[in-house]
Design a protein around this motif. Sequence first.
Motif, short mmCIF file in Angstrom:
data_model
loop_
_atom_site.label_atom_id
_atom_site.label_comp_id
_atom_site.label_asym_id
_atom_site.label_seq_id
_atom_site.Cartn_x
_atom_site.Cartn_y
_atom_site.Cartn_z
N LEU A 14 0.85 -1.18 0.00
CA LEU A 14 0.00 0.00 0.00
C LEU A 14 0.89 1.23 0.00
O LEU A 14 1.48 1.58 1.02
N MET B 86 2.45 -1.92 6.97
CA MET B 86 2.28 -0.57 7.45
C MET B 86 3.54 0.29 7.39
O MET B 86 3.44 1.45 7.01
N MET C 182 3.72 3.95 5.67
CA MET C 182 4.15 5.15 6.37
C MET C 182 5.30 5.85 5.65
O MET C 182 5.32 7.06 5.52
N LEU D 62 4.23 7.55 2.57
CA LEU D 62 3.54 8.79 2.94
C LEU D 62 4.56 9.87 3.29
O LEU D 62 4.46 11.02 2.84
N GLY E 139 -15.84 8.17 -2.05
CA GLY E 139 -15.45 7.66 -0.73
C GLY E 139 -16.34 6.50 -0.31
O GLY E 139 -15.86 5.47 0.16
N PHE F 173 -15.66 3.45 -2.29
CA PHE F 173 -14.41 2.84 -1.84
C PHE F 173 -14.64 2.01 -0.58
O PHE F 173 -14.25 0.85 -0.50
N ILE F 174 -15.36 2.60 0.39
CA ILE F 174 -15.62 1.86 1.63
C ILE F 174 -16.46 0.63 1.35
O ILE F 174 -16.22 -0.44 1.91
N VAL G 187 -14.16 -1.94 0.00
CA VAL G 187 -13.28 -2.48 1.04
C VAL G 187 -14.05 -3.45 1.93
O VAL G 187 -13.57 -4.52 2.28
N PHE H 43 -3.46 1.63 18.21
CA PHE H 43 -2.51 0.79 17.48
C PHE H 43 -2.04 -0.39 18.32
O PHE H 43 -2.01 -1.52 17.86
N LEU I 201 -3.37 1.07 12.41
CA LEU I 201 -2.97 2.46 12.39
C LEU I 201 -4.14 3.23 11.78
O LEU I 201 -4.45 3.07 10.61
N PHE J 134 -6.04 5.83 10.09
CA PHE J 134 -5.83 6.99 9.25
C PHE J 134 -6.88 8.07 9.51
O PHE J 134 -6.70 9.21 9.14
N LEU K 56 -6.39 -0.87 7.06
CA LEU K 56 -5.77 0.40 6.67
C LEU K 56 -6.62 1.10 5.62
O LEU K 56 -6.90 2.30 5.72
N LEU K 57 -7.04 0.34 4.62
CA LEU K 57 -7.83 0.94 3.54
C LEU K 57 -9.15 1.47 4.07
O LEU K 57 -9.62 2.53 3.66
N PHE K 58 -9.74 0.72 5.01
CA PHE K 58 -11.01 1.17 5.56
C PHE K 58 -10.87 2.52 6.26
O PHE K 58 -11.63 3.46 6.00
N PHE L 192 -8.61 4.66 5.84
CA PHE L 192 -8.25 5.65 4.82
C PHE L 192 -9.52 6.19 4.13
O PHE L 192 -9.71 7.40 3.99
N GLY L 193 -10.39 5.26 3.73
CA GLY L 193 -11.65 5.66 3.10
C GLY L 193 -12.51 6.47 4.06
O GLY L 193 -13.16 7.45 3.67
N LEU L 194 -12.48 6.07 5.32
CA LEU L 194 -13.27 6.77 6.33
C LEU L 194 -12.82 8.23 6.44
O LEU L 194 -13.65 9.15 6.49
N PHE M 47 -11.47 10.02 4.22
CA PHE M 47 -11.95 10.68 3.00
C PHE M 47 -13.42 11.07 3.14
O PHE M 47 -13.81 12.22 2.87
N PRO N 284 -0.76 13.54 8.71
CA PRO N 284 0.60 13.04 8.47
C PRO N 284 1.55 13.34 9.61
O PRO N 284 2.41 12.53 9.94
N PHE O 136 1.32 10.75 12.24
CA PHE O 136 2.03 9.52 11.92
C PHE O 136 3.52 9.69 12.16
O PHE O 136 4.17 8.77 12.64
#
Lengths: 427, 319, 252
Positions: A69, A128, A132, A135, A306, A309-310, A313, B31, B37, B39, B96-98, B100-102, B104, B225, B228
């Motif tokens: 990712l 992860m 990170m 990012l 969004g 996407f959710i 997922v 975490f 983690l 987002f 992680l993707l979830f 991330f989408g959240l 957004f 960011p 993180f």
Amino acid sequence: MTFPMTDTKLADRSAALSVAMPVLTVAVVLILLPNLFGSNAMISTLNYLGTMAIFALSYNVLLGQTGLLSLGHGTFFGLGGFIATHAVLRFVEADIAFPLALIPLIGGVGSFALGSVGGWLASGRGGMPFAMITLGLAELVAAAATLFPSIYGSEEGVSMDRMDLGSSFGLSYGPNVDIYWVIAVWFAICAGLLFFLSRTPLGLLQNAVRDNAERVEFLGFSARRVRMSAYAIAAGIAGVAGSLAALNVEITTVHALGASTSTLVLLMTYIGGTRHFFGPVLGAIVIGLMKIWLSDISPAWMMYFGLMFIFVVMVAPGGLAGILANGRALVRSAGFAPQSPILAGIAIAGGLSVAGLIIVIELAYRAGLDAAKGAEISVLGLPLNAESGLSWATGGVMLIIGVIALRPLLDRLDGKRHAIAQAGGAK
Amino acid sequence: MGIEVVTFSVVNSILYGMLLFLLASGLTLIFSMMGVLNFAHASFFMVGAYFGFEISRRVGFFPALVLAPVAVGLLGALVERFGLRRVHKFGHLGELLFTFGLAFVIEEAVQMIWGRSPQDFQVPAALNFTAFTLFGTGYPAFRLFMLVVAVAVFAALALLLARTRIGLIVKASLTHPEMVSMLGHDVPLVFMSVFGVGSALAGLAGVIAGPVLVTQPSMAAALGPILFVIVVVGGLGSLAGAFVASLLIGFIQTFAVAINLKVADVFGLIGVTQPPAAFGALLSDIWNVSVAQVGPVIPYLLLVAMLMFRPMGLFGKRA
Amino acid sequence: MTDALELRDLRKSFGPVDIIRGVNLSVKKGERHALIGPNGAGKSTLFHLISGRITPTSGQILFEGQNIAGQEPAQIVRAGLSRSFQITNIFPQMTVLENLRCAVLWKLGHRYTFWKRTLGLVDVAEDCERLLHELGLTHRRNDTADSLTYPEQRALELGLAVASGAHTLLLDEPMAGMSHSETEAALRLIMRVTEGRTLLMVEHDMGVIFEMADRISVLVYGQIIATGTPEEIRANPAVQEAYLGTAKEEAA
Ligand SMILES: Nc1ncnc2c1ncn2[C@@H]1O[C@H](COP(=O)(O)OP(=O)(O)OP(=O)(O)O)[C@@H](O)[C@H]1O
Ligand SMILES: [Mg+2]
């Protein structure tokens, strides 16, 4: 042993066929498209979709193929754009007749080189930590870009005129359709290269790293090198996509290498489906079209991205490509007929809840962000009013009924499938 | 740089650092317990600011200080219960993707409800005065109040961790993550509570930061960011590390803005006043770079360097 | 002649806890050496140390005379020592054939090749066919690894270790959790695929051990308390006391 020989020959022949078919289809589609949609607006839409499709394909080398990712893939799209733009400017300045159609090669090679450095930094571990560090690198590049206005331009970005390099390959690069042909050929090249990559030992190892990076080490390979190669290749192809975008719009801004670009490619790729080679292309087309068309008619288009996407997922990790493939397999299977009434029910209930959700969201936008446009709004053909309780109730009730109806329907579908599977097993 | 600038910058650094720690502590807890983690953590911070704004507009700031974090905590618990828990089966990538989408979707939802422009979230009148005057410059009381709240929450959290059953479980899981699986049937409830409390902390940070930082839809993306950076630099899963890293980032960011120095000034000291023209535009870019401009870059340099050379972070035990 | 593998005063502690407490062990070239010991004795930890998954606190690991302590797993495999895992460790979403392909790539010199199609590599295809045949997985070649039955997954696990071409193999409980008949089949499989190689194997089933092992070492609480032929081990009072006591009664 005789069987392996005949076996591989057979496999070879069917492999050759399964390669030839998509290649032909893609070529025919690419040639037909500009003839079917000739208007200038449509061509520029196609150009946008083409660059995004290449971009998404490159991202899937990381996400789908290697299981990584990256939250900073936009960096290489943007850097590719800047490299291409500066290349054009320099060639014009030095009066070198470099063919414009080959500029993406420079952007791609440049991004590949930068991606190799970035990959070396980022590839120590997957999961992860990888997310990170990508990012961090992306934020670093984006923040540092503002320090170098001579490279990245100020707020307006760096612009160029694609016709300045003169014509080559029989194209003057003035009309959008000339750029279409450039993009189409580059799409074919990139898709071909990436498809080939996925069939090579390195591609196989990337899958292995995705599945179980530790075990790869115990087979003699360095998972880090595999990740690094994936990162650099993805960066290079993203650089090509970024270059094409720069040629298409003739301007590149710092925005192109920012977080929104990285987010967009993640959405496109994942929604399209990471487990099918052309899934990301599908995602780029669907999301790209939504972005262009939906943004005209609804302020909520980003919200829909969004939520989609959710949804993917949570419910359909295979993405749109996965849904299509499953659907096709289902329709062809013997169990389709007995299931179809339940499936129809699910489609109706699902459609009802989606429609209800859309109504509620559109009303909410009209009540909040777009309150200045007045309360009257037409959603899905219904004349509604953001201040009327009835309007809200319509959407709310549709949504709730749809969701409530879905539950038992899904349970019955499960039961039915179970029964079918058992009947099949008993035979 | 005068002594007054230094003094105020130190106070502001500590304040900003504590605010960051309010956020980072929740993120760290989540975490270490759940291996996720989150987002969307900074998004809960933003929602906290907006809730705080809405509530204080209606019933006043001090009720909002309690109600908004509670509401955000509930929201977080719901997200865990109906979202995160369901994607658990798809592994860490899915989680992680979830989130991330959240993040957004939350940003979009905030714009949908409140619009894109900043909200007029005012410092409450009761705290709108000068706390003390130093070197002829006043220091606002609200900022002191923020500091007090942050420290109080920190103390309460430490007490909670030391004294309560759930605190003990959480603490054990910080040092022995595999322990969490031995919690028995309580696991989902503990996860939901931890996620809720973590979100509530972020929400609280949002309420007290809202009037000072600008309450706007981009505030989550601006802070996320950095968070993180903090949890990675401090060491994933280490509360002490998060604390130190929060202060570190607080100092870096505050002082970078305060120091008024350009590369050109440094060269000016040795008598070079013009960039050598031979090196062209790039050099003149570097020539004009100021410390304030470099400030935003430093945390990410720190992050990348840390992940490369000391992946377990300052205080972390796990890489 | 140097031993295939020799451990000298090997130690490993996790924080304050000593798990491996000064292990000395030598495995001769071409021998089948069994490592036995009660649960938690540190057998898997010892394998992790030898194979480079974790680094020893102190001591030496000599593989064909070279100290490999602290090297990366990949380096150790390339040197000719590969292993299987107690907890199945395969590529779950790839097919059986793809699993094996990955495992033979390094040996056949293809490494990170990106300019040739995998399907076009004749040596890979032949080697994989042979392995599939040996492992009895030919009919499962195109199924994903996670759809295999447990014994099939164990066979694939073994296959990945064998496929790398290493002449020294560490097998960690290759038959754990199998039924009696499955164990029989697995034993024959192991004997077949490890023909002519050096083998160090952890196993709990005494019947299996006495049938296949040339020598046995007994690891108890992080130390080797005895090494010898099956008969010597059977007769060793310390072993009987520490470990075999119960097993013997069961056998009787
Ligand atoms: N990473 C670690 N940290 C702390 N302790 C560990 C670690 N790995 C193993 N141990 C401990 O070391 C001891 C030996 O474990 P090991 O897995 O090597 O035993 P084993 O002999 O293989 O047992 P079994 O027959 O059950 O497989 C156990 O008590 C285990 O709890
Ligand atoms: Mg073991």
